[in-house]
Design an enzyme around this catalytic site. Structure first.
Site, short mmCIF file in Angstrom:
data_model
loop_
_atom_site.label_atom_id
_atom_site.label_comp_id
_atom_site.label_asym_id
_atom_site.label_seq_id
_atom_site.Cartn_x
_atom_site.Cartn_y
_atom_site.Cartn_z
N GLY A 1 0.83 -1.21 0.00
CA GLY A 1 0.00 0.00 0.00
C GLY A 1 0.86 1.24 0.00
O GLY A 1 2.05 1.18 -0.27
N ASN A 2 0.24 2.38 0.26
CA ASN A 2 1.01 3.62 0.39
C ASN A 2 0.33 4.53 1.41
O ASN A 2 -0.73 4.19 1.94
CB ASN A 2 1.17 4.31 -0.97
CG ASN A 2 -0.17 4.71 -1.56
OD1 ASN A 2 -0.86 5.58 -1.03
ND2 ASN A 2 -0.56 4.05 -2.65
#
Ligand code: CTP
Length: 394
Positions: A206-207
């Site tokens: 993810g980020n």
């Protein structure tokens, strides 16, 4: 939106009156000038003096208040740009719908020259009574607005729909009443948040995108009258009022949702931080560790924005991209503008945007660069939508 606006806050007699204190403080924080009026019943829950510290004068509880030379309700009703009634109890709504003007709150509502916003608060059974439904409908017919009630814990200890909206939400709704509805008739699609690319049933790549920039754009666009579809990655933010939300998880899901919504859109604003890569394989079972390093194979995700740019015939929909960079911000943003065939790129430095309330961005289009000063995400949203409006119209 509320800066220098004159607001009368009217309190009815319900336990949620204590939250009206936070509302008055919030309105003050947003730059509004506030006067408070209370029913006799409201004074049983919170004291008129509580408001002296927040507004510079105690709340008015009496139609015959001697500190007013003329009639209190006429003066206040004419002074206020808008009035908010919080909490609006079942009884207060009934009296207002009936046109009663027998206390300072009801008389001020009756004499309000500006719009009136009600924040109802009562037990769920009272809110769902036919009498309340009729009264709310009658007030709405007259042009009144409503915010809440919302689901949550009620004073009785039960959970239900009847809880007064939170002070920030009431302030937002009040502010929205001053926003010009200049995007009416427009369909705006906004993507927001990160994507999660699954490795197995419990792990993902993810980020750090919070989704707040995209949610602000969706909120402001809806307040300005646009029909808004918000395609949201995994975030914990509440859906803004009057926004249709489509929840997605991965880049592929986001692509499908955005492409479908884009078919009827006047503008697509890609604020989502879409993962450029996903694991080549999402295993059915949890991956087990082994000796030595792990090598993951990643494959490219489609570039959603570039896909829309390439597929576009003519100049509809208007396409807006974001560019989060760590160096050569404007140069890279201009590269994306050309490569992805979009109309506008909102460029910012990685250190300026993530997570905070404010944002420092440069608007990059074919005509040039416009560096904006440090603004709140809400204000940045407004500037982007101003550009979108011109692009759609022109
Ligand atoms: N974007 C997209 N699909 C992707 C990746 C990005 O639609 N798979 C969109 C984003 O929503 C954003 C814009 O493209 O509006 C810029 O994304 P960014 O990742 O910064 O651009 P890239 O072209 O992938 O460049 P970089 O090499 O910097 O990653």
């Amino acid at each position: 939106m509320l800066k220098d606006r004159r607001i009368v806050v009217g309190l009815g007699g319900g336990i949620a009156a204590f939250k009206a204190v936070a509302l008055v403080r919030e309105l003050g924080r947003r730059g509004a000038e506030v006067r408070v009026v209370m029913t006799e019943a409201a004074t049983r829950f919170v004291g008129p003096m509580t408001f002296a510290g927040l507004t510079g004068r105690p709340a008015i509880t009496d139609l015959w208040d001697p500190s007013y030379a003329g009639e209190v309700h006429v003066e206040l009703g004419g002074w206020a740009d808008a009035m908010v009634v919080a909490p609006a109890t079942m009884n207060l709504l009934a009296r207002a719908a009936n046109g009663n003007a027998d206390d300072v709150v009801l008389a001020t509502i009756a004499c309000a020259k500006g719009p009136v916003l009600y924040a109802p608060a009562m037990h769920e059974r009272m809110w769902s009574r036919a009498a309340t439904r009729r009264n709310v409908a009658a007030l709405a017919d007259e042009g009144a607005s409503f915010v809440g009630p919302v689901e949550g814990a009620l004073a009785s200890g039960e959970v239900g729909r009847g809880r007064m909206a939170e002070p920030e939400a009431i302030a937002d709704a009040l502010g929205a009443m001053f926003v010009p509805r200049d995007l009416e008739g427009m369909h705006v699609v906004v993507s927001a948040g990160p994507t999660h690319e699954d490795l197995d049933p419990v792990r993902f790549l993810g980020n750090r995108s919070t989704g707040r920039m995209g949610f602000s754009i969706a909120q402001v666009a809806a307040q300005r009258g646009a029909r808004v579809t918000l395609v949201a990655g995994p975030v914990t933010l509440a859906t803004p009022p009057n926004v249709t939300r489509v929840d997605v998880r991965s880049a592929l899901e986001l692509e499908a949702a955005v492409t479908a919504a884009a078919a009827s859109a006047d503008a697509v604003i890609m604020a989502a931080a879409v993962a450029d890569y996903r694991p080549a394989e999402r295993t059915e079972q949890k991956r087990k560790k082994a000796e030595g390093p792990l090598v993951l194979e990643l494959v490219r995700n489609p570039d959603v924005l570039a896909g829309l740019g390439a597929a576009r015939e003519g100049d509809k929909p208007v396409l807006v991209g974001f560019a989060l960079e760590t160096e050569k911000v404007v140069e890279h943003a201009r590269g994306k503008l050309l490569r992805k065939k979009v109309d506008l790129v909102v460029a910012n430095h990685a250190s300026d945007g993530f997570g905070g309330d404010d944002n420092v961005v440069t608007l990059v289009d074919a005509a040039g660069d416009e560096p904006l000063p440090k603004l709140s995400k809400r204000e940045v949203a407004g500037r982007i939508l101003d550009r979108v409006k011109t692009l759609v119209g022109g």
